[in-house]
Design a protein around this motif. Structure first.
Motif, PDB file in Angstrom:
ATOM      1  N   ASN A   1      -7.835   2.856 -15.055  1.00  0.00           N
ATOM      2  CA  ASN A   1      -9.236   3.292 -15.092  1.00  0.00           C
ATOM      3  C   ASN A   1      -9.703   3.767 -13.730  1.00  0.00           C
ATOM      4  OD1 ASN A   1     -10.034   2.652 -17.839  1.00  0.00           O
ATOM      5  ND2 ASN A   1      -9.735   0.531 -17.238  1.00  0.00           N
ATOM      6  N   PRO A   2     -10.556   4.818 -13.722  1.00  0.00           N
ATOM      7  CA  PRO A   2     -11.087   5.276 -12.434  1.00  0.00           C
ATOM      8  C   PRO A   2     -12.055   4.263 -11.825  1.00  0.00           C
ATOM      9  CG  PRO A   2     -12.103   6.481 -14.252  1.00  0.00           C
ATOM     10  CD  PRO A   2     -11.026   5.620 -14.848  1.00  0.00           C
TER      11      PRO A   2
ATOM     12  N   THR B   1      -9.184   0.126  -7.629  1.00  0.00           N
ATOM     13  CA  THR B   1      -8.170   0.332  -6.587  1.00  0.00           C
ATOM     14  C   THR B   1      -6.906  -0.426  -6.976  1.00  0.00           C
ATOM     15  OG1 THR B   1      -8.777  -1.682  -5.434  1.00  0.00           O
ATOM     16  CG2 THR B   1      -9.966   0.320  -4.791  1.00  0.00           C
ATOM     17  N   THR B   2      -5.879  -0.229  -6.199  1.00  0.00           N
ATOM     18  CA  THR B   2      -4.652  -0.968  -6.496  1.00  0.00           C
ATOM     19  C   THR B   2      -4.760  -2.417  -6.004  1.00  0.00           C
ATOM     20  OG1 THR B   2      -3.677   0.074  -4.558  1.00  0.00           O
ATOM     21  CG2 THR B   2      -3.086   0.985  -6.685  1.00  0.00           C
TER      22      THR B   2
ATOM     23  N   GLY C   1      -4.932   9.889  -8.095  1.00  0.00           N
ATOM     24  CA  GLY C   1      -4.471   8.749  -7.287  1.00  0.00           C
ATOM     25  C   GLY C   1      -3.594   7.814  -8.113  1.00  0.00           C
ATOM     26  N   MET C   2      -3.977   7.581  -9.361  1.00  0.00           N
ATOM     27  CA  MET C   2      -3.176   6.696 -10.222  1.00  0.00           C
ATOM     28  C   MET C   2      -1.789   7.305 -10.454  1.00  0.00           C
ATOM     29  SD  MET C   2      -5.858   5.222 -13.028  1.00  0.00           S
ATOM     30  CE  MET C   2      -7.359   6.174 -12.905  1.00  0.00           C
TER      31      MET C   2
ATOM     32  N   GLY D   1      -1.175   4.287  -3.755  1.00  0.00           N
ATOM     33  CA  GLY D   1      -0.839   5.706  -3.783  1.00  0.00           C
ATOM     34  C   GLY D   1      -1.414   6.489  -2.612  1.00  0.00           C
ATOM     35  N   GLY D   2      -1.966   5.742  -1.647  1.00  0.00           N
ATOM     36  CA  GLY D   2      -2.684   6.372  -0.537  1.00  0.00           C
ATOM     37  C   GLY D   2      -1.855   7.313   0.325  1.00  0.00           C
TER      38      GLY D   2
ATOM     39  N   GLY E   1      -2.208   1.871 -11.503  1.00  0.00           N
ATOM     40  CA  GLY E   1      -3.335   0.955 -11.359  1.00  0.00           C
ATOM     41  C   GLY E   1      -3.631   0.249 -12.674  1.00  0.00           C
ATOM     42  N   ILE E   2      -4.908   0.017 -12.931  1.00  0.00           N
ATOM     43  CA  ILE E   2      -5.239  -0.581 -14.230  1.00  0.00           C
ATOM     44  C   ILE E   2      -5.470   0.518 -15.276  1.00  0.00           C
ATOM     45  CG2 ILE E   2      -6.218  -2.693 -13.238  1.00  0.00           C
ATOM     46  CD1 ILE E   2      -8.975  -1.601 -13.956  1.00  0.00           C
TER      47      ILE E   2
ATOM     48  N   SER F   1       0.846  -1.191   0.000  1.00  0.00           N
ATOM     49  CA  SER F   1       0.000   0.000   0.000  1.00  0.00           C
ATOM     50  C   SER F   1       0.882   1.242   0.000  1.00  0.00           C
ATOM     51  CB  SER F   1      -0.920   0.008   1.217  1.00  0.00           C
ATOM     52  OG  SER F   1      -0.171   0.322   2.362  1.00  0.00           O
ATOM     53  N   GLY F   2       0.320   2.314  -0.511  1.00  0.00           N
ATOM     54  CA  GLY F   2       1.055   3.573  -0.487  1.00  0.00           C
ATOM     55  C   GLY F   2       1.308   4.014   0.945  1.00  0.00           C
ATOM     56  N   GLU F   3       0.301   3.811   1.775  1.00  0.00           N
ATOM     57  CA  GLU F   3       0.395   4.237   3.177  1.00  0.00           C
ATOM     58  C   GLU F   3       1.588   3.599   3.898  1.00  0.00           C
ATOM     59  OE1 GLU F   3      -3.126   3.590   5.665  1.00  0.00           O
ATOM     60  OE2 GLU F   3      -3.818   5.472   4.766  1.00  0.00           O
TER      61      GLU F   3
ATOM     62  N   GLY G   1     -10.074  12.860  -9.442  1.00  0.00           N
ATOM     63  CA  GLY G   1      -9.363  12.424  -8.236  1.00  0.00           C
ATOM     64  C   GLY G   1      -8.744  11.053  -8.413  1.00  0.00           C
TER      65      GLY G   1
HETATM   66  N1  UDP Z   1      -6.911   4.256  -8.638  1.00  0.00           N
HETATM   67  C1  UDP Z   1      -7.822   4.161  -9.680  1.00  0.00           C
HETATM   68  N2  UDP Z   1      -7.758   3.069 -10.524  1.00  0.00           N
HETATM   69  C2  UDP Z   1      -6.882   2.057 -10.337  1.00  0.00           C
HETATM   70  C3  UDP Z   1      -5.989   2.127  -9.222  1.00  0.00           C
HETATM   71  C4  UDP Z   1      -6.022   3.240  -8.411  1.00  0.00           C
HETATM   72  O1  UDP Z   1      -8.640   5.042  -9.882  1.00  0.00           O
HETATM   73  O2  UDP Z   1      -6.872   1.103 -11.129  1.00  0.00           O
HETATM   74  C5  UDP Z   1      -6.891   5.478  -7.791  1.00  0.00           C
HETATM   75  C6  UDP Z   1      -7.950   5.512  -6.705  1.00  0.00           C
HETATM   76  O3  UDP Z   1      -8.412   6.837  -6.606  1.00  0.00           O
HETATM   77  C7  UDP Z   1      -7.173   5.149  -5.457  1.00  0.00           C
HETATM   78  C8  UDP Z   1      -5.817   5.759  -5.734  1.00  0.00           C
HETATM   79  O4  UDP Z   1      -5.628   5.569  -7.134  1.00  0.00           O
HETATM   80  O5  UDP Z   1      -7.756   5.696  -4.324  1.00  0.00           O
HETATM   81  C9  UDP Z   1      -4.655   5.168  -4.969  1.00  0.00           C
HETATM   82  O6  UDP Z   1      -4.726   3.773  -4.937  1.00  0.00           O
HETATM   83  P1  UDP Z   1      -5.155   2.964  -3.610  1.00  0.00           P
HETATM   84  O7  UDP Z   1      -6.121   3.747  -2.793  1.00  0.00           O
HETATM   85  O8  UDP Z   1      -5.574   1.593  -4.033  1.00  0.00           O
HETATM   86  O9  UDP Z   1      -3.776   2.893  -2.860  1.00  0.00           O
HETATM   87  P2  UDP Z   1      -3.407   2.231  -1.438  1.00  0.00           P
HETATM   88  O10 UDP Z   1      -4.633   2.262  -0.557  1.00  0.00           O
HETATM   89  O11 UDP Z   1      -2.988   0.824  -1.722  1.00  0.00           O
HETATM   90  O12 UDP Z   1      -2.277   3.067  -0.951  1.00  0.00           O
END
Ligand code: UDP
Length: 234
Positions: A134-135, A138-139, A74-75, A51-52, A131-132, A11-13, A70
């Motif tokens: 597309n909005p 999630t990752t 995030g992507m 990317g969190g 990511g993939i 995770s980004g976090e 948004g």
């Molecule tokens: N995201 C998206 N499509 C994807 C992957 C990610 O739109 O295929 C965006 C989505 O807004 C997400 C952000 O990228 O909140 C960051 O990814 P994610 O929250 O999954 O990260 P993590 O929680 O693992 O840090």
């Protein structure tokens, strides 16, 4: 080794480590070292990074930004993390390729499935950014989808707890850890391991998921050697 080709989801976090925002260099280098130990055993490693720590699409609406916009933000955040991880891995002598779900030729390759597999066969670590592409995804969904596409043996979801618990162990001290679960059990118990899209993709394609503590040194390699740490969902 129990698995030959893995997809590691970070995770980004988790990259924030001890900082409030962005990337903690110490944590980044620690992860790179963990990954190196695995690559040295001949395991093929693909990574999906979140990317969190920088931006999440759901935050957008609070600040008057359209959700889709948004999500793209995030992507892009995941690409920043991917670039940081790529540098950390290369600094310790590993070979890597960053592949993006959104075309950005100056910084990374576009995602092409056959090419990704070829990189892995050559021993390169492949990081999937954006990511993939597309909005509204999630990752976690990206991790499941890419793992299926590249025929990975398992998705390893690195977290800061050592598996899936009956309740949140950070809040409830009586919570106990599951060592194994079926997808059906995880669903019926509402265990919230991944979002439903990600979860369903793994279940329908028979792709096992291991939730484990990525912050404990040596853990990743131990799991790949078949030692029982974390929770296996299959
Ligand atoms: N995201 C998206 N499509 C994807 C992957 C990610 O739109 O295929 C965006 C989505 O807004 C997400 C952000 O990228 O909140 C960051 O990814 P994610 O929250 O999954 O990260 P993590 O929680 O693992 O840090």
């Amino acid at each position: 080794m129990k698995y030959n080709r893995i997809l590691l989801k970070l995770s980004g976090e988790s990259l924030m480590g001890n900082v409030q925002y962005g990337i903690d260099p110490e944590r980044l280098n620690q992860y790179a070292a963990e990954i190196k130990a695995v690559v040295e055993e001949g395991i093929e490693v693909a990574i999906v990074i979140g990317g969190g720590n920088i931006y999440r699409g759901v935050q957008a609406e609070e600040s008057g930004i359209e959700r889709v916009q948004g999500d793209y933000m995030g992507m892009l955040a995941t690409v920043i993390n991917g670039m940081a991880l790529q540098s950390a891995l290369e600094r310790i002598g590993l070979f890597t390729r960053l592949m993006s779900g959104i075309k950005m030729e100056q910084v990374c390759e576009p995602f092409i499935r056959r090419r990704a597999i070829r990189h892995l066969e050559k021993g390169r670590i492949v990081i999937f950014g954006a990511g993939i592409g597309n909005p509204y995804f999630t990752t976690d969904s990206t991790a499941s989808l890419r793992a299926i596409e590249i025929q990975a043996d398992v998705v390893l979801k690195g977290t800061r707890v050592d598996g899936v618990y009956t309740a949140d162990p950070e809040k409830d001290p009586s919570a106990t850890r599951y060592s194994t679960l079926t997808f059906r059990e995880a669903y019926e118990k509402n265990l919230n391991i991944m979002d439903m899209t990600a979860f369903t993709l793994c279940q329908e394609n028979g792709l096992p998921v291991i939730v484990f503590d990525m912050n404990k040194p040596g853990n990743l390699l131990k799991i790949l050697k078949g030692e029982k740490y974390g929770t296996l969902i299959q």
